[in-house]
Design a protein around this motif. Structure first.
Motif, PDB file in Angstrom:
ATOM      1  N   PRO A  36      11.114 -28.622  32.806  1.00  0.00           N
ATOM      2  CA  PRO A  36      10.464 -28.118  34.021  1.00  0.00           C
ATOM      3  C   PRO A  36       9.342 -29.027  34.519  1.00  0.00           C
ATOM      4  CG  PRO A  36      10.830 -26.320  32.486  1.00  0.00           C
ATOM      5  CD  PRO A  36      11.165 -27.584  31.753  1.00  0.00           C
ATOM      6  N   ILE A  37       8.594 -29.657  33.595  1.00  0.00           N
ATOM      7  CA  ILE A  37       7.583 -30.631  34.019  1.00  0.00           C
ATOM      8  C   ILE A  37       8.243 -31.740  34.823  1.00  0.00           C
ATOM      9  CG2 ILE A  37       6.097 -32.514  33.193  1.00  0.00           C
ATOM     10  CD1 ILE A  37       5.150 -30.738  30.965  1.00  0.00           C
ATOM     11  N   LEU A  38       9.326 -32.264  34.285  1.00  0.00           N
ATOM     12  CA  LEU A  38      10.048 -33.373  34.916  1.00  0.00           C
ATOM     13  C   LEU A  38      10.524 -32.985  36.312  1.00  0.00           C
ATOM     14  CD1 LEU A  38      10.946 -36.242  34.253  1.00  0.00           C
ATOM     15  CD2 LEU A  38      13.064 -35.283  33.327  1.00  0.00           C
ATOM     16  N   GLU A  39      10.986 -31.768  36.445  1.00  0.00           N
ATOM     17  CA  GLU A  39      11.498 -31.267  37.724  1.00  0.00           C
ATOM     18  C   GLU A  39      10.424 -31.312  38.808  1.00  0.00           C
ATOM     19  OE1 GLU A  39      14.512 -29.857  40.170  1.00  0.00           O
ATOM     20  OE2 GLU A  39      14.662 -30.450  38.061  1.00  0.00           O
ATOM     21  N   ASN A  40       9.151 -31.177  38.381  1.00  0.00           N
ATOM     22  CA  ASN A  40       8.058 -31.101  39.348  1.00  0.00           C
ATOM     23  C   ASN A  40       7.323 -32.428  39.548  1.00  0.00           C
ATOM     24  OD1 ASN A  40       7.670 -28.144  40.260  1.00  0.00           O
ATOM     25  ND2 ASN A  40       8.006 -27.955  38.069  1.00  0.00           N
ATOM     26  N   LEU A  41       7.725 -33.477  38.858  1.00  0.00           N
ATOM     27  CA  LEU A  41       7.068 -34.767  39.038  1.00  0.00           C
ATOM     28  C   LEU A  41       7.567 -35.449  40.317  1.00  0.00           C
ATOM     29  CD1 LEU A  41       7.060 -36.304  35.409  1.00  0.00           C
ATOM     30  CD2 LEU A  41       5.224 -35.063  36.585  1.00  0.00           C
ATOM     31  N   ASP A  42       6.629 -36.031  41.029  1.00  0.00           N
ATOM     32  CA  ASP A  42       6.949 -36.755  42.263  1.00  0.00           C
ATOM     33  C   ASP A  42       6.863 -38.250  41.966  1.00  0.00           C
ATOM     34  OD1 ASP A  42       7.121 -37.933  44.726  1.00  0.00           O
ATOM     35  OD2 ASP A  42       5.327 -36.979  45.559  1.00  0.00           O
ATOM     36  N   PRO A  43       7.985 -38.991  42.021  1.00  0.00           N
ATOM     37  CA  PRO A  43       7.961 -40.409  41.683  1.00  0.00           C
ATOM     38  C   PRO A  43       7.067 -41.243  42.607  1.00  0.00           C
ATOM     39  CG  PRO A  43      10.083 -39.775  42.618  1.00  0.00           C
ATOM     40  CD  PRO A  43       9.349 -38.518  42.352  1.00  0.00           C
ATOM     41  N   ALA A  44       6.782 -40.732  43.798  1.00  0.00           N
ATOM     42  CA  ALA A  44       5.925 -41.464  44.730  1.00  0.00           C
ATOM     43  C   ALA A  44       4.438 -41.294  44.401  1.00  0.00           C
ATOM     44  CB  ALA A  44       6.199 -40.999  46.154  1.00  0.00           C
ATOM     45  N   ASN A  45       4.119 -40.293  43.594  1.00  0.00           N
ATOM     46  CA  ASN A  45       2.728 -40.005  43.227  1.00  0.00           C
ATOM     47  C   ASN A  45       2.366 -40.811  41.981  1.00  0.00           C
ATOM     48  OD1 ASN A  45       0.273 -38.912  42.379  1.00  0.00           O
ATOM     49  ND2 ASN A  45       0.872 -36.809  42.920  1.00  0.00           N
ATOM     50  N   LYS A  46       1.421 -41.709  42.091  1.00  0.00           N
ATOM     51  CA  LYS A  46       1.070 -42.595  40.979  1.00  0.00           C
ATOM     52  C   LYS A  46      -0.099 -42.058  40.143  1.00  0.00           C
ATOM     53  CE  LYS A  46       4.315 -45.295  42.240  1.00  0.00           C
ATOM     54  NZ  LYS A  46       5.604 -45.200  41.508  1.00  0.00           N
ATOM     55  N   ASN A  47      -0.470 -40.796  40.374  1.00  0.00           N
ATOM     56  CA  ASN A  47      -1.536 -40.170  39.596  1.00  0.00           C
ATOM     57  C   ASN A  47      -0.951 -39.280  38.499  1.00  0.00           C
ATOM     58  OD1 ASN A  47      -3.896 -41.143  41.092  1.00  0.00           O
ATOM     59  ND2 ASN A  47      -3.037 -39.926  42.780  1.00  0.00           N
ATOM     60  N   THR A  48      -1.813 -38.810  37.630  1.00  0.00           N
ATOM     61  CA  THR A  48      -1.376 -37.863  36.589  1.00  0.00           C
ATOM     62  C   THR A  48      -1.039 -36.531  37.238  1.00  0.00           C
ATOM     63  OG1 THR A  48      -2.740 -38.945  34.922  1.00  0.00           O
ATOM     64  CG2 THR A  48      -2.050 -36.673  34.484  1.00  0.00           C
ATOM     65  N   GLN A  49       0.157 -36.002  36.914  1.00  0.00           N
ATOM     66  CA  GLN A  49       0.632 -34.783  37.576  1.00  0.00           C
ATOM     67  C   GLN A  49       0.784 -33.593  36.637  1.00  0.00           C
ATOM     68  OE1 GLN A  49       3.962 -35.608  40.429  1.00  0.00           O
ATOM     69  NE2 GLN A  49       3.771 -37.708  39.675  1.00  0.00           N
ATOM     70  N   ALA A  50       0.803 -33.852  35.314  1.00  0.00           N
ATOM     71  CA  ALA A  50       0.995 -32.749  34.358  1.00  0.00           C
ATOM     72  C   ALA A  50       0.114 -32.974  33.136  1.00  0.00           C
ATOM     73  CB  ALA A  50       2.465 -32.647  33.948  1.00  0.00           C
ATOM     74  N   LEU A  51      -0.420 -31.872  32.628  1.00  0.00           N
ATOM     75  CA  LEU A  51      -1.283 -31.914  31.440  1.00  0.00           C
ATOM     76  C   LEU A  51      -0.757 -30.915  30.413  1.00  0.00           C
ATOM     77  CD1 LEU A  51      -3.997 -33.154  30.365  1.00  0.00           C
ATOM     78  CD2 LEU A  51      -5.097 -31.057  31.164  1.00  0.00           C
ATOM     79  N   ILE A  52      -0.563 -31.392  29.174  1.00  0.00           N
ATOM     80  CA  ILE A  52      -0.080 -30.535  28.080  1.00  0.00           C
ATOM     81  C   ILE A  52      -1.187 -30.444  27.031  1.00  0.00           C
ATOM     82  CG2 ILE A  52       1.729 -30.150  26.363  1.00  0.00           C
ATOM     83  CD1 ILE A  52       3.442 -32.215  27.973  1.00  0.00           C
ATOM     84  N   VAL A  53      -1.654 -29.237  26.752  1.00  0.00           N
ATOM     85  CA  VAL A  53      -2.730 -29.018  25.782  1.00  0.00           C
ATOM     86  C   VAL A  53      -2.135 -28.447  24.494  1.00  0.00           C
ATOM     87  CG1 VAL A  53      -4.969 -27.919  25.386  1.00  0.00           C
ATOM     88  CG2 VAL A  53      -4.293 -28.538  27.711  1.00  0.00           C
ATOM     89  N   VAL A  54      -2.452 -29.080  23.368  1.00  0.00           N
ATOM     90  CA  VAL A  54      -1.867 -28.690  22.079  1.00  0.00           C
ATOM     91  C   VAL A  54      -2.969 -28.550  21.035  1.00  0.00           C
ATOM     92  CG1 VAL A  54       0.346 -29.805  22.546  1.00  0.00           C
ATOM     93  CG2 VAL A  54      -1.457 -31.103  21.431  1.00  0.00           C
ATOM     94  N   PRO A  55      -2.728 -27.796  19.956  1.00  0.00           N
ATOM     95  CA  PRO A  55      -3.777 -27.580  18.947  1.00  0.00           C
ATOM     96  C   PRO A  55      -3.949 -28.706  17.934  1.00  0.00           C
ATOM     97  CG  PRO A  55      -1.841 -26.278  18.410  1.00  0.00           C
ATOM     98  CD  PRO A  55      -1.573 -26.910  19.741  1.00  0.00           C
ATOM     99  N   SER A  56      -2.997 -29.630  17.820  1.00  0.00           N
ATOM    100  CA  SER A  56      -3.107 -30.650  16.771  1.00  0.00           C
ATOM    101  C   SER A  56      -2.595 -31.999  17.264  1.00  0.00           C
ATOM    102  CB  SER A  56      -2.312 -30.232  15.531  1.00  0.00           C
ATOM    103  OG  SER A  56      -0.920 -30.321  15.768  1.00  0.00           O
ATOM    104  N   ARG A  57      -3.116 -33.064  16.651  1.00  0.00           N
ATOM    105  CA  ARG A  57      -2.682 -34.422  17.034  1.00  0.00           C
ATOM    106  C   ARG A  57      -1.213 -34.640  16.692  1.00  0.00           C
ATOM    107  NH1 ARG A  57      -6.970 -37.420  13.404  1.00  0.00           N
ATOM    108  NH2 ARG A  57      -7.954 -35.395  13.528  1.00  0.00           N
ATOM    109  N   GLU A  58      -0.749 -34.015  15.596  1.00  0.00           N
ATOM    110  CA  GLU A  58       0.648 -34.187  15.203  1.00  0.00           C
ATOM    111  C   GLU A  58       1.592 -33.633  16.267  1.00  0.00           C
ATOM    112  OE1 GLU A  58      -1.858 -34.973  11.962  1.00  0.00           O
ATOM    113  OE2 GLU A  58      -1.763 -33.091  13.079  1.00  0.00           O
TER     114      GLU A  58
END
Length: 443
Positions: free
Chosen positions: A54-76
């Motif tokens: 779903p993230i991929l579905e919403n990415l705009d290839p013309a937009n060169k900025n960060t478009q999605a952020l994923i927050v997780v509890p651990s570095r692994e």
């Protein structure tokens, strides 16, 4: 159009998957029709792909900025998600940000904004405060393992991150348990909830539960005998405290059980080395805290041993989620001292008792040893370079070289144990990419 380059068929081929499972397809469909989605599904069921598509579905290839952020509890977990996204082969850039990783390296990676950023709350908040992350174009927010992320200690940081994202249009929350209230600052609007958890949160049917009764409160001798009984199989031993992890690991080593340990107070290089040795078969026993209960991408773990009983049912579920993943089977084993009783939530489970034999035979030693190389991605070193170096300079054959992992500033490679000393002798004065680097057995 660029989207043709990353058709679903191509992505599944790159990931070596035949088709989406029911949960993943439901997530893809739900995210097409709802801005906010809550996805509950068991550990190991493929949630990562269920939100990356779903993230991929919403990415705009013309937009060169960060478009999605994923927050997780651990570095692994951050590294696992980064790895899956890269394997998808979409052409979009992703960067992982987490504590223990050089901030300068991450800052360099953020100069050209990646389409997707995945990271832990503390490090993401730090980058946002330093204005290393441009937040204005971020429209998709994912909280993976949100129950853990929102636990005490992360709430304030997650709240700050969300306040710093003025243009969020889509929120995806995932978890393997339904055990936490969703705070108001997430501002969900009529979220679509997908519940693929097993009934009553029980472990998957492929998980077998067994127990061993220790005659003494100090259970190390029983653990030793159990490992001898299980043989040379991939086993994670869970303890409740860091000190117990190191003590248990040391005592097993003194009894000639090849093992390594892993906990949150270790340096990043030590943690990477421990996991790599376990992944590549240089050790078959990993002694750890609950840090390893989430997000570790280690296939084919056969046994989960609860040396210390988990404090909560949640912890029990996540620990056991390291085995019996997808189509594999696995076994969870409790070691009970005379003063301990089985947890109440196992009252309806079939638990088989293991009778350990009177005599114990040390399992066969692993066939691999891990070598540390003080060069990595930032030195323009890759797996092909390492294979070529070992083949040419140490005359190793393809079957003598096992799993290779290349990090930013160092690498690990498994080499057949019988050839390690000769290999180190032959390469001690040689250069990789025209550079002399430290090469030794990984500690």
């Amino acid at each position: 159009m660029q989207k043709e380059k990353y058709s679903l068929g191509n992505i599944l081929t790159n990931l070596k998957i035949d088709s989406l499972n029911e949960m993943q397809q439901a997530s893809v469909d739900a995210n097409k029709h709802h801005n906010d989605v809550i996805l509950l599904s068991a550990t190991g069921s493929g949630k990562t792909l269920a939100f990356l598509l779903p993230i991929l579905e919403n990415l705009d290839p013309a937009n060169k900025n960060t478009q999605a952020l994923i927050v997780v509890p651990s570095r692994e977990l951050a590294l696992q998600i980064e790895k899956v996204f890269k394997l998808m082969g979409t052409g979009y850039k992703i960067t992982a940000c987490y504590g223990g990783h050089l901030r300068e390296t991450e800052e360099n990676n953020l100069i050209q904004p990646p389409a997707v950023i995945v990271g832990t709350p503390g490090r993401l908040g730090d980058h946002i405060r330093r204005e290393n992350i441009t937040t204005a174009a971020i429209e998709t927010l994912v909280l993976d393992e949100f129950d853990k992320t929102l636990e005490l200690g992360f709430q304030e940081e997650v709240s700050f991150i969300i306040e710093s994202l003025p243009n969020i249009k889509k929120r995806i929350l995932t978890s393997a348990t339904e055990s936490v209230d969703i705070p108001d600052f997430l501002a969900l609007e009529n979220p679509e909830k997908l519940d693929f958890l097993p009934e009553e949160g029980t472990p998957a049917a492929r998980l077998t539960i067994k127990e061993v009764l220790s005659p003494e409160n100090d259970k190390v001798e029983t653990l030793f005998r159990l490992i001898c009984y299980l043989g040379n199989r991939s086993t994670i031993v869970f303890c409740n405290h860091r000190e117990a992890v190191e003590r248990t690991s040391k005592m097993l080593s003194e009894k000639s059980i090849i093992n390594t340990f892993y906990h949150g107070a270790m340096e990043q290089q030590e943690r990477d080395a421990a996991l790599c040795k376990f992944r590549n078969g240089s050790v078959n026993v990993l002694v750890t805290t609950d840090l390893a209960a989430r997000g570790l991408d280690i296939p084919n773990i056969r046994y989960i041993v609860h040396f210390h009983l988990p404090h909560t049912e949640d912890s029990w579920t996540h620990r056991n989620g390291r085995t019996a993943r997808m189509e594999a089977s696995g076994t969870a084993i409790l070691i009970l001292s005379p003063d301990e009783k089985r947890m109440p939530y196992l009252a309806d489970e079939v638990v088989e008792n293991i009778e350990l034999p009177a005599t114990s035979t040390i399992p066969d030693k692993p066939k691999w040893t891990t070598i540390f190389i003080a060069a990595g991605k930032k030195d323009k070193v890759n797996k092909v370079d390492i294979v070529g170096f070992l083949s040419k300079q140490a005359h190793l054959k393809k079957e003598d070289i096992g799993l290779i992992e290349v990090k930013d500033f160092f690498s690990f490679v498994a080499v057949v144990k019988s050839k390690v000393q000769n290999t180190l002798e032959m390469i001690k004065n040689e250069k990789i990419k025209n550079k002399k680097v430290k090469i030794d057995i990984a500690r």
